[in-house]
Design a protein around this motif. Sequence first.
Motif, PDB file in Angstrom:
ATOM      1  N   ARG A   1       0.994  -1.277   0.050  1.00 17.92           N
ATOM      2  CA  ARG A   1       0.053  -0.140  -0.091  1.00 17.92           C
ATOM      3  C   ARG A   1       0.872   1.174  -0.094  1.00 17.92           C
ATOM      4  NH1 ARG A   1      -5.298   0.893   1.654  1.00 17.92           N
ATOM      5  NH2 ARG A   1      -5.782   3.135   0.959  1.00 17.92           N
ATOM      6  N   GLU A   2       0.845   2.108  -1.202  1.00 23.19           N
ATOM      7  CA  GLU A   2       1.576   3.107  -1.408  1.00 23.19           C
ATOM      8  C   GLU A   2       0.920   4.308  -0.479  1.00 23.19           C
ATOM      9  OE1 GLU A   2       4.557   3.784  -2.096  1.00 23.19           O
ATOM     10  OE2 GLU A   2       5.028   2.746  -3.824  1.00 23.19           O
ATOM     11  N   PRO A   3       1.468   5.417   0.132  1.00 20.85           N
ATOM     12  CA  PRO A   3       2.776   5.575  -0.297  1.00 20.85           C
ATOM     13  C   PRO A   3       3.738   5.295   0.893  1.00 20.85           C
ATOM     14  CG  PRO A   3       1.538   7.597   0.806  1.00 20.85           C
ATOM     15  CD  PRO A   3       0.655   6.398   0.916  1.00 20.85           C
ATOM     16  N   TYR A   4       3.488   4.397   1.494  1.00 18.55           N
ATOM     17  CA  TYR A   4       4.410   4.018   2.441  1.00 18.55           C
ATOM     18  C   TYR A   4       5.426   2.577   2.317  1.00 18.55           C
ATOM     19  CZ  TYR A   4       1.635   7.693   4.887  1.00 18.55           C
ATOM     20  OH  TYR A   4       1.188   8.818   5.223  1.00 18.55           O
ATOM     21  N   THR A   5       5.459   2.216   1.012  1.00 18.41           N
ATOM     22  CA  THR A   5       5.999   0.995   0.980  1.00 18.41           C
ATOM     23  C   THR A   5       7.489   0.921   1.461  1.00 18.41           C
ATOM     24  OG1 THR A   5       6.306   1.611  -1.306  1.00 18.41           O
ATOM     25  CG2 THR A   5       4.580  -0.058  -0.938  1.00 18.41           C
ATOM     26  N   GLY A   6       8.235   2.234   1.119  1.00 14.71           N
ATOM     27  CA  GLY A   6       9.421   2.389   1.690  1.00 14.71           C
ATOM     28  C   GLY A   6       9.681   2.924   2.922  1.00 14.71           C
ATOM     29  N   PHE A   7       8.794   3.209   3.808  1.00 15.84           N
ATOM     30  CA  PHE A   7       8.831   3.694   5.008  1.00 15.84           C
ATOM     31  C   PHE A   7       9.549   2.725   6.021  1.00 15.84           C
ATOM     32  CE2 PHE A   7       6.378   5.504   8.886  1.00 15.84           C
ATOM     33  CZ  PHE A   7       7.371   6.490   9.071  1.00 15.84           C
ATOM     34  N   PHE A   8       9.125   1.609   5.968  1.00 15.13           N
ATOM     35  CA  PHE A   8       9.797   0.266   6.852  1.00 15.13           C
ATOM     36  C   PHE A   8      10.735  -0.465   5.981  1.00 15.13           C
ATOM     37  CE2 PHE A   8       5.672   1.787   8.319  1.00 15.13           C
ATOM     38  CZ  PHE A   8       5.848   1.963   9.630  1.00 15.13           C
ATOM     39  N   GLY A   9      11.899  -0.734   6.428  1.00 13.59           N
ATOM     40  CA  GLY A   9      12.973  -1.522   5.813  1.00 13.59           C
ATOM     41  C   GLY A   9      14.047  -0.480   4.901  1.00 13.59           C
ATOM     42  N   PHE A  10      14.875  -1.196   4.530  1.00 12.99           N
ATOM     43  CA  PHE A  10      15.808  -0.247   3.775  1.00 12.99           C
ATOM     44  C   PHE A  10      15.562  -0.519   2.122  1.00 12.99           C
ATOM     45  CE2 PHE A  10      19.210  -0.508   7.080  1.00 12.99           C
ATOM     46  CZ  PHE A  10      18.384   0.347   8.103  1.00 12.99           C
TER      47      PHE A  10
ATOM     48  N   GLU B   1      16.805  -0.540  -2.233  1.00 12.49           N
ATOM     49  CA  GLU B   1      17.953  -0.857  -2.575  1.00 12.49           C
ATOM     50  C   GLU B   1      18.806   0.419  -2.622  1.00 12.49           C
ATOM     51  OE1 GLU B   1      17.896  -3.915  -6.186  1.00 12.49           O
ATOM     52  OE2 GLU B   1      16.355  -2.370  -6.543  1.00 12.49           O
ATOM     53  N   GLU B   2      18.421   1.575  -2.957  1.00 13.72           N
ATOM     54  CA  GLU B   2      19.244   2.900  -2.835  1.00 13.72           C
ATOM     55  C   GLU B   2      19.772   3.227  -1.519  1.00 13.72           C
ATOM     56  OE1 GLU B   2      16.267   2.741  -3.936  1.00 13.72           O
ATOM     57  OE2 GLU B   2      16.668   2.829  -6.113  1.00 13.72           O
ATOM     58  N   GLU B   3      18.967   3.212  -0.414  1.00 11.20           N
ATOM     59  CA  GLU B   3      19.582   3.191   1.067  1.00 11.20           C
ATOM     60  C   GLU B   3      20.630   2.154   1.461  1.00 11.20           C
ATOM     61  OE1 GLU B   3      15.244   5.150   2.777  1.00 11.20           O
ATOM     62  OE2 GLU B   3      15.652   2.905   2.933  1.00 11.20           O
ATOM     63  N   THR B   4      20.179   0.901   0.863  1.00 11.90           N
ATOM     64  CA  THR B   4      21.271  -0.168   1.316  1.00 11.90           C
ATOM     65  C   THR B   4      22.600   0.098   0.580  1.00 11.90           C
ATOM     66  OG1 THR B   4      19.460  -1.951   1.297  1.00 11.90           O
ATOM     67  CG2 THR B   4      21.896  -2.593   0.985  1.00 11.90           C
ATOM     68  N   GLN B   5      22.569   0.587  -0.606  1.00 12.05           N
ATOM     69  CA  GLN B   5      24.021   1.041  -1.455  1.00 12.05           C
ATOM     70  C   GLN B   5      24.605   1.756  -0.677  1.00 12.05           C
ATOM     71  OE1 GLN B   5      22.229   1.852  -5.604  1.00 12.05           O
ATOM     72  NE2 GLN B   5      21.936  -0.466  -6.119  1.00 12.05           N
ATOM     73  N   LYS B   6      23.816   2.934  -0.350  1.00 11.88           N
ATOM     74  CA  LYS B   6      24.539   4.053   0.399  1.00 11.88           C
ATOM     75  C   LYS B   6      25.127   3.680   1.776  1.00 11.88           C
ATOM     76  CE  LYS B   6      23.778   8.643   2.087  1.00 11.88           C
ATOM     77  NZ  LYS B   6      24.854   8.458   3.308  1.00 11.88           N
ATOM     78  N   LEU B   7      24.611   2.760   2.472  1.00 13.69           N
ATOM     79  CA  LEU B   7      24.870   2.362   3.904  1.00 13.69           C
ATOM     80  C   LEU B   7      26.136   1.383   3.470  1.00 13.69           C
ATOM     81  CD1 LEU B   7      24.772   1.130   6.741  1.00 13.69           C
ATOM     82  CD2 LEU B   7      23.266  -0.300   6.042  1.00 13.69           C
ATOM     83  N   LEU B   8      26.202   0.571   2.605  1.00 14.84           N
ATOM     84  CA  LEU B   8      27.441  -0.327   2.040  1.00 14.84           C
ATOM     85  C   LEU B   8      28.558   0.782   1.737  1.00 14.84           C
ATOM     86  CD1 LEU B   8      25.726  -3.105   0.378  1.00 14.84           C
ATOM     87  CD2 LEU B   8      26.671  -3.099   2.676  1.00 14.84           C
ATOM     88  N   ALA B   9      28.422   1.748   0.892  1.00 15.39           N
ATOM     89  CA  ALA B   9      29.302   2.589   0.533  1.00 15.39           C
ATOM     90  C   ALA B   9      29.935   3.404   1.744  1.00 15.39           C
ATOM     91  CB  ALA B   9      28.689   3.503  -0.500  1.00 15.39           C
ATOM     92  N   ASP B  10      29.024   3.786   2.675  1.00 19.62           N
ATOM     93  CA  ASP B  10      29.662   4.590   3.739  1.00 19.62           C
ATOM     94  C   ASP B  10      30.486   3.603   4.516  1.00 19.62           C
ATOM     95  OD1 ASP B  10      28.130   6.666   2.938  1.00 19.62           O
ATOM     96  OD2 ASP B  10      26.362   6.505   4.126  1.00 19.62           O
TER      97      ASP B  10
END
Length: 605
Positions: free
Chosen positions: A278-287, A289-298
């Motif tokens: 159910r949008e618009p909150y599908t990305g509100f919980f969990g990470f 792909e973009e957030e995960t890539q940034k985390l790994l890069a950091d």
Amino acid sequence: MNKDILFLTGIEDFSTIIEKNSYYVDKTSYLKELFMSGSEVLNALFIRPRRFGKTLNLDLIRQFCRLNYQNPGDKSYQQKLFIDNGRNLAVAGDEYKELREKIMGELPVISISFKTVEGACFQQAVSQLVYKVGLLYDEFLFLIESSKQDLDDIEKYKKNKSFCKDKQDELDNPQNLNRAISILGTAIPQIASMLYKEYGRKVIVIIDEYDVPLQKAVIAKEPYYGDMLSIIRTLSGNIFKKDNEPWLYKGIVSGCLRIAHQSVFTDANNFTTYGMNREPYTGFFGFTEEETQKLLADCGLSEKENEVKEWYDGYRFDDKHIYCPWSLISYCDEVLHGSTDKPQPFWVNTSGNDLITMFTDNSMEAHNAENIDKLQKLLDGETIDISIKEFTTYPDLRNRVSFDVFMTLMLHTGYVTFAEGSELTGKVTVKIPNQEVQACFNEKREYLYGEDNPYWYNQALKLVDLLIENKTEEAQALISSMLKEFLSIRNSGDELYYHGFMVGVIGIASAAKGISFHEEIESGDGFPDIVLKNDATDTVTVIEFKKGRNERLERIRCAEDAAKQIIDKRYAEPYLAEKYTNVYGIGIGFGGKDCYIQSLGNLSH
């Protein structure tokens, strides 16, 4: 690797993460959608699996909105926490100015978590709830000193607070128990009404993990689901009711499951459920792909991206791929500050798995051959089709619930996810999301067919009795039945598989029956596969296995060859020499999901 990064794994307090300069994946952009979208949604229920960041996000909302009760015009706490922290959080941007002016530090907030509410009996669980409500009375104790409050309200507040403190552990008394139940249903509306009168501002009510007390009520030794459901329904009805008091600004609730039948939110006003699709909150919980890539890069771990994806990705929330945040943070923390860089199943021992175990314990559907085959396909990395079923009541899991209901439960709890291209409602296709959950399945499989599972264990006990008594027709039927249920049957490539299967089953049960169990012990001119000895009945059973093709005549031939080997290699000779009254020889021929048994009868006659 960047070992200077701090992870506070398991900390679900937003202010602690920010103030201690711990790593944080920014979710503050969703505050604008939640409060400024113009939507008529008054109350929101967020449904997500365990360990997907529900508690942290609800605390984020609490900290952002909460009024300074001593100085209502002061927003310095939020200014420091959200804006002047050097993190460039989304909510600090210019496009969030109106949100900050209207919502940040402007509203009273009542927040309660049911995450740890459980008890072996109803009274113990109610005691836990009373303790939680008592903490709310402590938090807003300043209200009883206000001249704006009615004296009757102040007196009731004092009495309820005193009861929560003094009578919490005296609920065996029926009068105290009834009083406690009454307080639980009215405490939050009482406090909210007083806050509204005090500040002239509507109140946000947050309830985290609303369904945990219901789940725990089912798995208790003395189940008390009906009584607990009544409390939760009364509580939610009084807070979120359609004809609610003017004090409610918004209700925000989280949980793992939405219960359809006997709905907890029947009387709620404008309650919208936001599930995984159910949008618009599908990305509100969990990470994402973009957030995960940034985390790994950091972290300096970008080279681990493929491995991380294999282990912790795979969840599909609408059109987004979502990673389990608990697992990903735990993994990064272990790699940077621990002793290994190998992925591990961090999620396997977290809460929420009791219902899965209950299903496999109690429902014959868990042992249906067709359903076992479907589970095996999942284990093999394949997809299966199911029909999404509204989850009705938790007690259903103690009865014979359908496989589709069970799989819907698995979907909600994170054991499976939607496959690529699947519909998101109705008839859907699901799969195991990643290697971490695969490990969870493997652990559950070991339990399902281990001595801790009463269903499987009782089958094994029965089989040992049949073999030691040479009741081969019944034993043959039982072994074939167990083979059809056994999840790893697809791995039956050679005789060693069946040997392991039989050794595992018979070995577990023999010890409990007081029967000596020997695997490939030297006997006669060789090593029979299994020897069972029961000195109490003066009986020995010698068992030999052979594997053939999945054809009836081939199984019969293998069983005859196995029986012949017992004779040719004189496996029974030592026991005949010891004058055992009953010495049975049994040859078993395996093929596919069936077996055939050839008995030599009593060789001592």
